[in-house]
Design a protein around this motif. Sequence first.
Motif, PDB file in Angstrom:
ATOM      1  N   ASP A  32       0.854  -1.192   0.000  1.00 15.46           N
ATOM      2  CA  ASP A  32       0.000   0.000   0.000  1.00 15.46           C
ATOM      3  C   ASP A  32       0.886   1.237   0.000  1.00 15.46           C
ATOM      4  N   GLY A  33       0.281   2.394  -0.272  1.00 17.72           N
ATOM      5  CA  GLY A  33       1.056   3.611  -0.428  1.00 17.72           C
ATOM      6  C   GLY A  33       1.746   4.079   0.834  1.00 17.72           C
ATOM      7  N   THR A  34       1.080   3.941   1.972  1.00 17.06           N
ATOM      8  CA  THR A  34       1.698   4.376   3.230  1.00 17.06           C
ATOM      9  C   THR A  34       2.936   3.544   3.542  1.00 17.06           C
ATOM     10  N   SER A  35       2.823   2.231   3.369  1.00 18.74           N
ATOM     11  CA  SER A  35       3.986   1.348   3.600  1.00 18.74           C
ATOM     12  C   SER A  35       5.119   1.678   2.635  1.00 18.74           C
ATOM     13  N   ALA A  36       4.761   2.031   1.391  1.00 20.83           N
ATOM     14  CA  ALA A  36       5.790   2.377   0.411  1.00 20.83           C
ATOM     15  C   ALA A  36       6.591   3.590   0.865  1.00 20.83           C
ATOM     16  N   LEU A  37       5.910   4.618   1.346  1.00 17.94           N
ATOM     17  CA  LEU A  37       6.618   5.808   1.815  1.00 17.94           C
ATOM     18  C   LEU A  37       7.462   5.497   3.046  1.00 17.94           C
ATOM     19  N   ASN A  38       6.924   4.700   3.956  1.00 22.32           N
ATOM     20  CA  ASN A  38       7.694   4.342   5.153  1.00 22.32           C
ATOM     21  C   ASN A  38       8.950   3.556   4.794  1.00 22.32           C
ATOM     22  N   GLN A  39       8.827   2.613   3.860  1.00 16.66           N
ATOM     23  CA  GLN A  39       9.990   1.844   3.407  1.00 16.66           C
ATOM     24  C   GLN A  39      11.006   2.758   2.726  1.00 16.66           C
ATOM     25  N   ALA A  40      10.503   3.700   1.938  1.00 17.82           N
ATOM     26  CA  ALA A  40      11.396   4.618   1.234  1.00 17.82           C
ATOM     27  C   ALA A  40      12.216   5.447   2.210  1.00 17.82           C
ATOM     28  N   ILE A  41      11.562   5.967   3.235  1.00 20.96           N
ATOM     29  CA  ILE A  41      12.257   6.801   4.221  1.00 20.96           C
ATOM     30  C   ILE A  41      13.292   5.988   4.994  1.00 20.96           C
ATOM     31  N   GLU A  42      12.943   4.749   5.314  1.00 22.85           N
ATOM     32  CA  GLU A  42      13.842   3.921   6.124  1.00 22.85           C
ATOM     33  C   GLU A  42      15.021   3.383   5.322  1.00 22.85           C
ATOM     34  N   HIS A  43      14.791   2.974   4.057  1.00 26.07           N
ATOM     35  CA  HIS A  43      15.809   2.233   3.317  1.00 26.07           C
ATOM     36  C   HIS A  43      16.447   3.003   2.169  1.00 26.07           C
ATOM     37  N   LYS A  44      15.880   4.141   1.757  1.00 26.87           N
ATOM     38  CA  LYS A  44      16.444   4.958   0.669  1.00 26.87           C
ATOM     39  C   LYS A  44      16.758   4.120  -0.587  1.00 26.87           C
ATOM     40  N   PRO A  45      15.743   3.556  -1.238  1.00 26.21           N
ATOM     41  CA  PRO A  45      16.002   2.750  -2.448  1.00 26.21           C
ATOM     42  C   PRO A  45      16.631   3.583  -3.565  1.00 26.21           C
ATOM     43  N   ASP A  46      17.267   2.876  -4.494  1.00 30.96           N
ATOM     44  CA  ASP A  46      17.873   3.518  -5.656  1.00 30.96           C
ATOM     45  C   ASP A  46      16.887   3.710  -6.795  1.00 30.96           C
ATOM     46  N   LEU A  47      15.781   2.932  -6.777  1.00 31.62           N
ATOM     47  CA  LEU A  47      14.788   3.011  -7.844  1.00 31.62           C
ATOM     48  C   LEU A  47      13.463   2.497  -7.306  1.00 31.62           C
ATOM     49  N   TYR A  48      12.355   3.032  -7.842  1.00 31.14           N
ATOM     50  CA  TYR A  48      11.016   2.664  -7.383  1.00 31.14           C
ATOM     51  C   TYR A  48      10.189   2.112  -8.542  1.00 31.14           C
ATOM     52  N   LEU A  49       9.476   1.003  -8.301  1.00 29.99           N
ATOM     53  CA  LEU A  49       8.473   0.477  -9.222  1.00 29.99           C
ATOM     54  C   LEU A  49       7.127   0.592  -8.513  1.00 29.99           C
ATOM     55  N   LEU A  50       6.238   1.436  -9.028  1.00 24.72           N
ATOM     56  CA  LEU A  50       5.006   1.749  -8.314  1.00 24.72           C
ATOM     57  C   LEU A  50       3.770   1.476  -9.150  1.00 24.72           C
ATOM     58  N   ASP A  51       2.790   0.825  -8.525  1.00 22.31           N
ATOM     59  CA  ASP A  51       1.456   0.729  -9.097  1.00 22.31           C
ATOM     60  C   ASP A  51       0.693   2.009  -8.739  1.00 22.31           C
ATOM     61  N   LEU A  52      -0.302   2.361  -9.537  1.00 11.49           N
ATOM     62  CA  LEU A  52      -1.086   3.563  -9.230  1.00 11.49           C
ATOM     63  C   LEU A  52      -2.260   3.266  -8.307  1.00 11.49           C
ATOM     64  N   GLY A  53      -2.903   2.095  -8.484  1.00  7.78           N
ATOM     65  CA  GLY A  53      -4.121   1.816  -7.737  1.00  7.78           C
ATOM     66  C   GLY A  53      -3.885   1.093  -6.439  1.00  7.78           C
ATOM     67  N   MET A  54      -3.193   1.735  -5.496  1.00  7.33           N
ATOM     68  CA  MET A  54      -2.920   1.112  -4.206  1.00  7.33           C
ATOM     69  C   MET A  54      -3.828   1.681  -3.127  1.00  7.33           C
ATOM     70  N   PRO A  55      -4.108   0.902  -2.067  1.00  3.80           N
ATOM     71  CA  PRO A  55      -4.895   1.425  -0.950  1.00  3.80           C
ATOM     72  C   PRO A  55      -4.086   2.374  -0.068  1.00  3.80           C
ATOM     73  N   ARG A  56      -4.813   3.078   0.791  1.00 11.61           N
ATOM     74  CA  ARG A  56      -4.289   4.023   1.781  1.00 11.61           C
ATOM     75  C   ARG A  56      -3.747   5.287   1.117  1.00 11.61           C
ATOM     76  N   LEU A  57      -2.736   5.172   0.276  1.00  5.15           N
ATOM     77  CA  LEU A  57      -2.300   6.272  -0.582  1.00  5.15           C
ATOM     78  C   LEU A  57      -2.145   5.715  -1.982  1.00  5.15           C
ATOM     79  N   ASP A  58      -2.691   6.415  -2.996  1.00  6.05           N
ATOM     80  CA  ASP A  58      -2.526   5.883  -4.341  1.00  6.05           C
ATOM     81  C   ASP A  58      -1.142   6.241  -4.883  1.00  6.05           C
ATOM     82  N   GLY A  59      -0.835   5.699  -6.059  1.00  5.10           N
ATOM     83  CA  GLY A  59       0.505   5.866  -6.604  1.00  5.10           C
ATOM     84  C   GLY A  59       0.907   7.302  -6.843  1.00  5.10           C
TER      85      GLY A  59
END
Length: 234
Positions: A32-59
């Motif tokens: 989901d979108g909230t988990s994606a942002l939390n993971q991004a802040i914690e792990h600082k990925p080099d690249l993101y693959l994102l779906d648009l239709g996610m729950p909580r926060l959309d893409g």
Amino acid sequence: MKILIADDDPQILRALRITLRARGYEILTATDGTSALNQAIEHKPDLYLLDLGMPRLDGVEVIAGLRGWTSAPILVLSGRTGSADKVEALDAGADDYVTKPFGVDELLARIRALTRRATAAPGADAEPLVRLGPVTIDLTATTATRDGSPPEPVRLTPTEWRILEILVRNAGRLVTRQSLLREIWGSEHVTDTGYLRLYLSQLRKKLEPDPSAPRYLLTEPGMGYRFDPSGGSA
């Protein structure tokens, strides 16, 4: 290379995780979108693959949150085929858009292309949370709060946010007046330096502990501006 995959379809997540790990990528996942942002802040990925239709926060909301502090490439993987969806995602800050279903070879080629582009134009990511004395700037949520009980919101205009974001993402480096004017108002306004003086004055009044003696938002005479994250303590 670390890649975050955010998609609410468990089969797609599993397939992409297996495929990309087999190619030597380190994979993080979110459903989901909230988990994606939390993971991004914690792990600082080099690249993101994102779906648009996610729950909580959309893409699109996730892209906007990421672009507040990171320049890492964002590749949208979506079943939405309409041009309006593509334009919205790209305008929010995505670098590329692939429509589902897609071939593995195409996906890998897109990842390689984005990686080459990012390597050719490196840029240090800002921390999502930035302190200016008693003020906390959250670049992901685009909020500013002053210390207190409870914390007091500091209201910034969209243009003030844009200027602040550019300076913070280039922390410690000179940002010329011309580059700021070009990025915010367009190339036809590169000589309108009065705009910047006005907005920097307003930002200092709202954010600096002592606006008359700025410590964080500094002027480089005749050249431009610089954000000093240390506040002059270094």
